[in-house]
Design a protein around this motif. Structure first.
Motif, PDB file in Angstrom:
ATOM      1  N   LEU A  78       0.841  -1.192   0.000  1.00 35.94           N
ATOM      2  CA  LEU A  78       0.000   0.000   0.000  1.00 35.94           C
ATOM      3  C   LEU A  78       0.879   1.246   0.000  1.00 35.94           C
ATOM      4  CD1 LEU A  78      -2.580  -1.138   2.717  1.00 35.94           C
ATOM      5  CD2 LEU A  78      -2.744  -1.433   0.228  1.00 35.94           C
ATOM      6  N   ASP A 137      -0.281   8.291   2.740  1.00 39.37           N
ATOM      7  CA  ASP A 137      -0.291   9.722   2.471  1.00 39.37           C
ATOM      8  C   ASP A 137       0.708  10.397   3.408  1.00 39.37           C
ATOM      9  OD1 ASP A 137      -1.510   9.717   4.961  1.00 39.37           O
ATOM     10  OD2 ASP A 137      -3.171  11.007   4.369  1.00 39.37           O
ATOM     11  N   LYS A 145      -3.405   7.299   6.249  1.00 40.59           N
ATOM     12  CA  LYS A 145      -4.336   6.901   5.205  1.00 40.59           C
ATOM     13  C   LYS A 145      -3.549   6.206   4.100  1.00 40.59           C
ATOM     14  CE  LYS A 145      -7.484  10.789   6.059  1.00 40.59           C
ATOM     15  NZ  LYS A 145      -8.138  11.988   5.473  1.00 40.59           N
ATOM     16  N   THR A 146      -4.157   5.171   3.526  1.00 35.75           N
ATOM     17  CA  THR A 146      -3.455   4.385   2.522  1.00 35.75           C
ATOM     18  C   THR A 146      -4.255   4.279   1.235  1.00 35.75           C
ATOM     19  OG1 THR A 146      -4.403   2.298   3.308  1.00 35.75           O
ATOM     20  CG2 THR A 146      -2.324   3.005   4.310  1.00 35.75           C
ATOM     21  N   SER A 147      -3.528   3.997   0.159  1.00 36.66           N
ATOM     22  CA  SER A 147      -4.127   3.746  -1.146  1.00 36.66           C
ATOM     23  C   SER A 147      -3.369   2.574  -1.775  1.00 36.66           C
ATOM     24  CB  SER A 147      -4.039   4.997  -2.030  1.00 36.66           C
ATOM     25  OG  SER A 147      -2.693   5.415  -2.180  1.00 36.66           O
ATOM     26  N   PRO A 148      -3.888   1.979  -2.856  1.00 37.54           N
ATOM     27  CA  PRO A 148      -3.208   0.826  -3.464  1.00 37.54           C
ATOM     28  C   PRO A 148      -1.819   1.182  -3.998  1.00 37.54           C
ATOM     29  CG  PRO A 148      -5.493   0.934  -4.178  1.00 37.54           C
ATOM     30  CD  PRO A 148      -5.211   2.223  -3.470  1.00 37.54           C
ATOM     31  N   ASN A 149      -0.903   0.239  -3.908  1.00 35.13           N
ATOM     32  CA  ASN A 149       0.419   0.382  -4.504  1.00 35.13           C
ATOM     33  C   ASN A 149       0.695  -0.888  -5.315  1.00 35.13           C
ATOM     34  OD1 ASN A 149       2.975   1.191  -5.213  1.00 35.13           O
ATOM     35  ND2 ASN A 149       3.729   1.427  -3.132  1.00 35.13           N
ATOM     36  N   THR A 199      -4.301  -4.057  -3.669  1.00 30.42           N
ATOM     37  CA  THR A 199      -5.418  -3.482  -2.936  1.00 30.42           C
ATOM     38  C   THR A 199      -5.639  -4.350  -1.698  1.00 30.42           C
ATOM     39  OG1 THR A 199      -7.032  -4.804  -4.167  1.00 30.42           O
ATOM     40  CG2 THR A 199      -6.508  -2.607  -5.026  1.00 30.42           C
ATOM     41  N   GLU A 210      -8.638  -5.318   1.449  1.00 25.97           N
ATOM     42  CA  GLU A 210      -9.929  -5.206   2.111  1.00 25.97           C
ATOM     43  C   GLU A 210      -9.855  -5.886   3.470  1.00 25.97           C
ATOM     44  OE1 GLU A 210     -12.997  -6.717  -0.350  1.00 25.97           O
ATOM     45  OE2 GLU A 210     -12.680  -5.252  -1.967  1.00 25.97           O
ATOM     46  N   ALA A 242       1.793  -0.330   4.439  1.00 31.59           N
ATOM     47  CA  ALA A 242       2.195   0.783   3.580  1.00 31.59           C
ATOM     48  C   ALA A 242       3.665   1.149   3.759  1.00 31.59           C
ATOM     49  CB  ALA A 242       1.319   2.003   3.860  1.00 31.59           C
ATOM     50  N   CYS A 254       6.005   7.647   1.772  1.00 30.83           N
ATOM     51  CA  CYS A 254       4.677   8.205   1.526  1.00 30.83           C
ATOM     52  C   CYS A 254       4.607   8.725   0.098  1.00 30.83           C
ATOM     53  CB  CYS A 254       4.346   9.316   2.528  1.00 30.83           C
ATOM     54  SG  CYS A 254       5.329  10.816   2.338  1.00 30.83           S
ATOM     55  N   ASP A 255       3.432   9.122  -0.309  1.00 30.79           N
ATOM     56  CA  ASP A 255       3.198   9.590  -1.675  1.00 30.79           C
ATOM     57  C   ASP A 255       3.698  11.024  -1.828  1.00 30.79           C
ATOM     58  OD1 ASP A 255       2.356  10.091  -4.212  1.00 30.79           O
ATOM     59  OD2 ASP A 255       0.211   9.902  -3.803  1.00 30.79           O
TER      60      ASP A 255
END
Length: 533
Positions: free
Chosen positions: A87, A90, A95-99, A102, A104, A183, A523-524
């Motif tokens: 993941l 940010d 907070k995470t997003s796909p890398n 994904t 769940e 992440a 982080c992004d």
């Protein structure tokens, strides 16, 4: 007494220091890079050549100049660009997003369903699969040198299986920071490292020319000087605008910046912040983070090796009473005194205060029966001038107790603090994305700290309560109970948390909206759209 003590300390101060800290007698200041990145052999690349210049410090006891640092211990900017996690976090690291995948999570927070992206490849062209993920997590649980955050999180896993590109991870109890850990934890190539010994994997020859998953891979390694990075042709994401990066191995970021060998610099000591703020070609960004500076006591390991001198908790308390935290905090441009793992401004702070009282410390040490004839040994691993100044001040304070104090700078902090263990008090730093990380060090299963706390299980249940807490009330209750216990046990004692600063040179053009995070994490940063002159 306090004013007299501080006047004595102030006699040795440099003009740039506040008159409350004993200045260093030598070492750490004015260090020069161990080598320079090259356009040709041994020749620094010129400014404005389109190459991004980074630096890796060898002055923190964790990095060496003969290999690429492993991302499993401390993250660096360079390794973030080479090794990806499942993941992406940010800038708040919450907070995470796909890398690579994904993820769940089930309603009971026990089952994580991780689905890998299609078509992923390593830099050598081999497929990057779910097997790499399972192998990486299982190997990290055996590794000798791995960030305790990962070891703790993965100890909650009861089942880890892969079916095609889907990984199912089941926990034995909820772990609130698991998504954050996913992440940060870098996936490594099973096909390259499956035969390596997990106990010595960080020194495997792999790290001289590692296979990577990120935007970049290693081009050349000049041992003792630098390594260069080139674009990874097998990276499936947006190709970065910067085509070449060179990373100097340095002992001092300030010298590297002044020499034009570092377009990105970070730190929290006064010398660095003042120096970079004084350079017109750098822009500074203050990062909101938890960076603990603290003392640890070497008492006994799970191997049975015991340090008899530190067994008495009254000895440990007396030593801490003799140190003026408020004065030491003045070394840093932004520092807040601490009394436990919870900041004093947090609602969960329990109100306990470590008070500086030299006379009380003398009385308590005498009552403890401590052998005043033996030298008290301090071990530390940061060689920046601020750390050296701080240690010299601590030595001075403890000498006022009538002790003979020996301070040793380690070139390998992890080994000396947790394996060799020839010291009484260790001084270290910890960059954390939550208070949870401070308290997981107390776990009896922690791969490093069990070697100095003896594997005491007293904290385990309370840490489990903290990790499982999903509401403010239960989290506050767990944190207060943990503070009470740590102040009773006195296994480690925080001095303060310090602010960290990131500096970027005007050789770099940042895209709009970039927010820097704790530089010890990933982080992004929208790096694909960074540009250099």
């Amino acid at each position: 007494m306090k004013k007299k003590l501080l006047r004595t300390i102030a006699l040795a101060l440099s003009v740039s220091m506040l008159a409350v800290i004993l200045a260093a007698c030598g070492g750490g200041g004015g260090s020069t890079p161990t080598g320079s990145p090259a356009g040709g052999e041994g020749t620094p690349a010129a400014s404005g050549d389109g190459i991004l210049k980074l630096a890796v410090t060898t002055g923190d006891g964790s990095s060496t100049d003969d290999k690429i640092p492993t991302p499993w211990y401390n993250r660096t900017f360079a390794t973030n660009l080479m090794f990806r996690s499942l993941l992406l976090a940010d800038s708040t690291l919450t907070k995470t997003s796909p890398n690579l995948a994904t993820c769940e999570v089930s309603e009971d927070a026990l089952t994580y369903t991780i689905t890998m992206k299609d078509g992923l490849k390593w830099s050598d062209g081999e497929p990057l699969t779910a097997d790499d993920v399972v192998w990486s997590i299982e190997t990290a649980q055996k590794a000798a040198q791995v960030n305790p955050n990962y070891a703790t999180a993965f100890s909650y896993i009861s089942s880890l299986t892969a079916d095609g590109n889907v990984i199912t991870m089941v926990l034995n109890s909820p772990y609130s920071a698991m998504m954050d850990v996913l992440a940060q934890f870098a996936i490594l190539p099973k096909h390259c490292l499956e035969n390596a010994d997990p106990l010595t994997m960080e020194s495997d020859p792999f790290w001289t020319q590692p296979v990577t998953s990120g935007m970049y891979t290693v081009d050349t390694l000049n041992v003792g000087n630098y390594f260069t990075m080139k674009v990874n042709e097998n990276y499936e994401g947006t190709a970065p605008k910067i085509k070449s990066i060179q990373v100097s191995f340095v002992t001092d970021y300030v010298t590297a910046a002044k020499a034009g060998n570092a377009d990105y610099v970070y730190g929290n000591d006064t010398n660095l912040v003042d120096a970079l703020n004084g350079m017109d070609n750098y822009t500074g960004y203050q990062i909101d983070q938890l960076f603990y500076k603290y003392f640890i006591f070497n008492m006994k390991g799970v191997d049975g090796k015991e340090n008899e001198a530190m067994q008495n908790v009254e000895v440990r308390k007396a030593l801490m009473e003799a140190i003026d935290r408020a004065s030491l905090a003045a070394l840093y441009p932004s520092a807040s005194v601490l009394n436990g793992g919870v900041p004093n401004t947090d609602d969960a702070y329990n109100g306990f205060e470590w008070k500086f009282d030299l006379e009380q410390a003398k009385a308590d040490l005498a009552a403890s029966g401590y052998d005043m004839s033996r030298p008290l040994r301090i071990c530390y691993y940061n060689n920046d001038q601020t750390s050296v100044d701080l240690i010299n001040a601590v030595v001075y304070y403890l000498e006022q107790l009538g002790l003979t104090v020996e301070a040793t700078l380690s070139n390998d902090g992890t080994t000396d603090l947790f394996t060799t263990r020839e010291y009484d008090i260790g001084f270290k730093g910890k960059s954390a994305f939550s208070m949870n990380e401070w308290y997981t060090e107390y776990l009896s299963t922690d791969g490093l700290f069990c070697n100095i706390y003896g594997g005491d299980t007293a904290f385990d249940a309370l840490v489990a309560d903290l990790m499982a807490a999903t509401d403010t009330e239960s989290r506050t209750a767990a944190l207060k109970a943990l503070q009470d216990l740590e102040q009773e046990k006195v296994y480690k004692v925080p001095m303060f948390i310090v602010g960290t600063y990131v500096f970027v040179s005007d050789n770099v053009k940042l895209p709009d909206g970039v927010e820097f995070c704790n530089p010890f994490y990933s982080c992004d940063l929208n790096f694909a759209n960074w540009e250099v002159a």
